[in-house]
Write an enzyme that holds these catalytic residues in place. Structure first.
Site, PDB file in Angstrom:
ATOM      1  N   ASN A 173      -2.396   3.151   4.981  1.00 17.63           N
ATOM      2  CA  ASN A 173      -1.303   1.531   4.970  1.00 17.63           C
ATOM      3  C   ASN A 173      -1.388   0.818   6.847  1.00 17.63           C
ATOM      4  OD1 ASN A 173       0.372   0.314   4.266  1.00 17.63           O
ATOM      5  ND2 ASN A 173       3.022   1.505   4.739  1.00 17.63           N
ATOM      6  N   GLY A 174      -1.185   0.029   6.393  1.00 20.98           N
ATOM      7  CA  GLY A 174      -1.341  -0.875   7.524  1.00 20.98           C
ATOM      8  C   GLY A 174      -2.347  -1.928   7.752  1.00 20.98           C
ATOM      9  N   TRP A 231      -1.880  -2.243  -2.060  1.00 18.00           N
ATOM     10  CA  TRP A 231      -1.736  -4.388  -1.707  1.00 18.00           C
ATOM     11  C   TRP A 231      -2.846  -5.020  -0.611  1.00 18.00           C
ATOM     12  CZ3 TRP A 231       0.464  -7.893   1.366  1.00 18.00           C
ATOM     13  CH2 TRP A 231       1.452  -8.995   1.359  1.00 18.00           C
ATOM     14  N   GLU A 261       9.632 -15.311  -8.953  1.00 18.74           N
ATOM     15  CA  GLU A 261       8.255 -14.652  -8.693  1.00 18.74           C
ATOM     16  C   GLU A 261       8.317 -13.795  -9.738  1.00 18.74           C
ATOM     17  OE1 GLU A 261      11.646 -11.689  -6.948  1.00 18.74           O
ATOM     18  OE2 GLU A 261       9.829 -11.177  -5.991  1.00 18.74           O
ATOM     19  N   HIS A 311      19.744 -35.462  -2.109  1.00 19.99           N
ATOM     20  CA  HIS A 311      19.564 -35.813  -0.578  1.00 19.99           C
ATOM     21  C   HIS A 311      17.991 -35.617  -1.267  1.00 19.99           C
ATOM     22  CE1 HIS A 311      23.398 -36.329   1.155  1.00 19.99           C
ATOM     23  NE2 HIS A 311      24.119 -35.541   1.428  1.00 19.99           N
ATOM     24  N   CYS A 334       1.487  -1.484  -0.135  1.00 21.19           N
ATOM     25  CA  CYS A 334      -0.018  -0.465   0.259  1.00 21.19           C
ATOM     26  C   CYS A 334       1.125   1.018   0.571  1.00 21.19           C
ATOM     27  CB  CYS A 334      -0.791   0.356   0.855  1.00 21.19           C
ATOM     28  SG  CYS A 334      -1.884  -1.324   1.287  1.00 21.19           S
ATOM     29  N   ARG A 377       4.969  -0.379  -4.299  1.00 21.82           N
ATOM     30  CA  ARG A 377       4.278  -1.109  -3.291  1.00 21.82           C
ATOM     31  C   ARG A 377       2.764  -1.955  -2.575  1.00 21.82           C
ATOM     32  NH1 ARG A 377       6.402   1.688   1.199  1.00 21.82           N
ATOM     33  NH2 ARG A 377       5.427   1.373   2.783  1.00 21.82           N
ATOM     34  N   GLU A 430      18.983 -17.179  -4.688  1.00 26.07           N
ATOM     35  CA  GLU A 430      18.241 -15.593  -4.890  1.00 26.07           C
ATOM     36  C   GLU A 430      18.184 -15.846  -6.640  1.00 26.07           C
ATOM     37  OE1 GLU A 430      17.615 -13.125  -4.170  1.00 26.07           O
ATOM     38  OE2 GLU A 430      17.345 -11.621  -5.723  1.00 26.07           O
ATOM     39  N   LYS A 447      14.631 -14.996  -7.584  1.00 25.10           N
ATOM     40  CA  LYS A 447      14.162 -14.084  -8.449  1.00 25.10           C
ATOM     41  C   LYS A 447      13.148 -14.401  -9.494  1.00 25.10           C
ATOM     42  CE  LYS A 447      15.097 -11.577  -7.233  1.00 25.10           C
ATOM     43  NZ  LYS A 447      15.170 -10.164  -6.260  1.00 25.10           N
ATOM     44  N   LYS A 482       6.839  -5.050  -2.828  1.00 23.68           N
ATOM     45  CA  LYS A 482       7.895  -4.721  -3.147  1.00 23.68           C
ATOM     46  C   LYS A 482       8.691  -4.000  -1.108  1.00 23.68           C
ATOM     47  CE  LYS A 482      11.738  -2.203  -4.827  1.00 23.68           C
ATOM     48  NZ  LYS A 482      12.870  -3.586  -4.830  1.00 23.68           N
TER      49      LYS A 482
END
Ligand code: F6R
Length: 650
Positions: A101-102, A75, A531, A547, A2, A27, A524, A528, A645
């Site tokens: 936002n929150g 969001w 996502e 394994h 948000c 956001r 990483e 990437k 983000k």
């Protein structure tokens, strides 16, 4: 998670609010909305499911004219993405409009209470209780600022909130646990969740603290505390360039930010290396001497940078662990006053990371934030802050900030070693070698450097010394960092990742393996890839493949193996296991590693560099591989589904 934008000034607000919303889309992009106070005093609201473009397409700009307004990009947390759940939320009669936002934890109780008093709700959000609480207070004859304060008194949780009230020219705002920055302009003032929202209009900012209440209008602003007493806060000038926050000729911020890495890395190291040693103004000589061990706490890509940092520190004989931030926050983790807890966070606002930082702050441990955002909550709450100086990163997928985080941690590792961190506890390594106790001594690192030069003849040296059983610690040389931006430039200019993304576009799964610093880079690379392509991608420590994960390997599995010039022989064993099940292997490794190049099916090379920094270069190939694979699939690269983000809820 948000984004909030507020504009109060001279002239029309709508255009600047829309710019702010676009700049904040990283956001959240489930819905967007604005509320304007028209010049006749009326509040008008327009909000739509989808991105800012969907909102703009539906706007009636004649109706929405006014010099004061608030905007929001969402969001979703409480309630699905929909027009009804989009912000701003009102009291039902458009007297009060609020963006938030929150999370409001006690919203169900408040909602029941308000319903009992006859209030009707039109959304499933937690936010909607706020305008109703304010409206109740206004009905009781209370002035808007006091009504705002009384509503804030009733809510529990984390929030940044801004409110407009009909007939009033001011915007009322506050924060607790969610970011809110004030922008001080010539003809208008702004509030936003992040600086890039209004960077095109002003670079003068005030970082608000938790529980600050700010009243903004075209003329200026007043900040006060919960009791209503005025507070002075410093106006700072940010050195980010507005152009950094624009896409320019690029189709995607992600690609722009991958390409920016030579510049951002230069910014990270600039003035921080002297005579082969790192010089950090934040940490004068001796200031880290009392550190026995380091614990990195972070999420996602930043967690991988923390894992990378662990390896760099351990190679210097400094005990280090990386813990996912939310685990650290809520599981007991023994620390002492000689533990340094390092929160790695691009935004400085990730709720899980802040929770771990707060847990560390309430323990005897010392804390440090490695962050990109000056004035962020992490920077303010940690005992110290080390800024990575990467410039604004807008693409949801973190790219340039990973490289800068690792480079900053590499500099810090050198400072820690110089101060003798980790020495007093008398640790020794558990590496499998036949060296004698006196070889496990810091003096060996000198020998290691010599060995590297002798054995490989590479600039900066690749440490193969453990293969002949001689190295204890590999402390590298931070001077190597100076050449890194040029090396990254070479990788960025290499078109082979694009070719391979097309060649292997039909695979069922993508596995990434590596060891040492190649292990976090494998994780990483997989993060990437998944996502932004939405394909199945997993990262493993190279030795772990056999394994369990090997059961999944078929000819339709692409295995991407990271080679760093250290322990490569062992990784070659691991790729053979995959190749014998028919899987094609893409190796990523140093230019001169012909032994590796010959054994893989495809090879992405990077300029020869020591094994401490090799992972940064390999990772740039992985960023490009993911980017091109997502481009082929026509994915929303800068705004992948379900993600935001800055994740400001736990
Ligand atoms: C992935 C990504 C996220 C973030 C994570 C932490 O590309 O960007 O995994 O790394 O949400 O964010 P910061 O670093 O802002 O704490």
């Amino acid at each position: 998670m948000c984004g909030i934008i507020v504009r109060a000034g001279v002239g029309d607000a709508l255009g600047e609010l829309l710019t702010g919303l676009r700049n904040l889309e990283y956001r959240g992009y489930d819905s967007a909305g604005v509320a304007l106070r028209r010049n006749d005093g009326e509040i008008v609201v327009c909000k739509r499911e989808g991105e800012t473009d969907a909102l703009e397409a539906d706007l009636d700009s004649d109706r929405l004219s006014g010099s004061v307004g608030i905007g929001h990009t969402r969001w979703s947390t409480h309630g699905a993405p929909s027009d009804a759940n989009a912000h701003p939320h009102t009291d039902g009669s458009n007297r009060v409009a609020v963006v938030h936002n929150g999370i409001i934890r006690n919203y169900e109780t408040l909602r029941r209470e308000l319903r009992d008093r006859g209030h009707e709700f039109t959304s499933e959000t937690d936010t909607e209780v706020i305008p109703h609480l304010v409206a109740d207070a206004l009905d009781a004859g209370i002035d808007p600022e006091t009504a705002f304060r009384s509503a804030i008194d009733r809510i529990e949780g984390s929030y940044a909130i801004a409110m407009v009230v009909d007939g009033r020219e001011e915007v009322y705002a506050t924060r607790r646990g969610s970011p809110l920055v004030l922008g001080v302009g010539e003809t208008a003032n702004y509030l936003a969740s992040d600086v890039p929202a209004f960077l095109e209009f002003t670079d003068r900012v005030v970082y608000l603290e938790d529980d600050d209440v700010v009243v903004v209008d075209a003329e200026g602003y007043q900040i006060s505390d919960v009791a209503g007493d005025p507070i002075e806060r410093t106006v700072e000038t940010v050195d980010w360039d507005a152009g950094d926050a624009r896409k320019g000729v690029y189709n995607h911020f992600m690609r722009k930010e991958i390409d920016e890495q030579p510049v951002s890395l230069r910014q990270t190291i600039n003035g921080r290396i002297e005579g082969g040693k790192s010089v950090l103004s934040e940490f004068p000589q001796g200031s880290l001497a009392d550190v026995d061990e380091v614990i990195f706490v972070a999420c996602g890509t930043s967690y991988h940078a923390g894992m990378y940092g662990c390896t760099l520190l351990r190679r210097r004989g400094i005990p280090a662990t990386a813990v996912p931030a939310n685990e650290f926050a809520h599981e007991p983790m023994p620390v002492t006053d000689r533990t340094l807890v390092i929160a790695v966070t691009q935004s400085g606002e990730t709720a899980d990371t802040l929770a771990s930082l707060r847990a560390a702050n309430s323990s005897p441990a010392r804390t440090l934030a490695v962050t990109n955002v000056v004035g962020s909550t992490a920077a303010r709450e940690a005992n110290d802050a080390l800024f990575i100086r990467a410039g604004p990163e807008i693409g949801v997928a973190a790219t340039k900030t990973f490289s800068s985080q690792v480079a900053a941690i590499a500099l810090l590792a050198d400072r820690l070693e110089d101060d003798g961190a980790g020495q007093s506890a008398g640790w020794s390594t558990a590496e499998e070698t036949d060296r004698s106790a006196d070889q496990i001594d810091r003096s060996v690192s000198t020998t290691a450097t010599k060995n590297r030069e002798g054995a490989n003849g590479r600039t900066g040296g690749g440490d193969r010394a453990e293969n002949d059983g001689q190295t204890a610690y590999d402390n590298g040389d931070v001077s190597e960092l100076r050449a890194l931006p040029d090396h990254v430039e070479t990788v960025v200019g290499d078109g082979n990742a694009a070719r391979l993304a097309t060649q292997y576009a039909d695979a069922d799964s993508y596995f990434f393996i590596g060891r040492g610093v190649g292990y976090p880079v494998a994780l990483e690379g997989a993060l990437k890839f998944k996502e932004i392509t939405y394909e199945h991608a997993e990262g493993f420590a190279a030795g772990e493949l056999k394994h369990g994960p090997l059961a999944l390997v078929t000819p339709a599995t692409v295995v991407v193996a990271i080679f760093t010039g250290r322990n490569d022989e062992r990784t070659l064993h691991n790729i053979r296991e995959a190749q014998s099940r028919g899987a094609p292997v893409i190796g990523i490794g140093p230019e001169s590693a012909t032994d590796v190049r010959e054994k893989v099916d495809e090879y992405l090379s990077y300029p020869d560099v020591g094994p401490n920094l090799a992972g940064i270069l390999a990772n740039v190939h992985l960023q490009l591989l993911a980017y091109h694979a997502a481009e082929i699939r026509d994915r929303a690269i800068d705004k992948p589904r379900n993600l935001a983000k800055s994740v400001t809820v736990e």
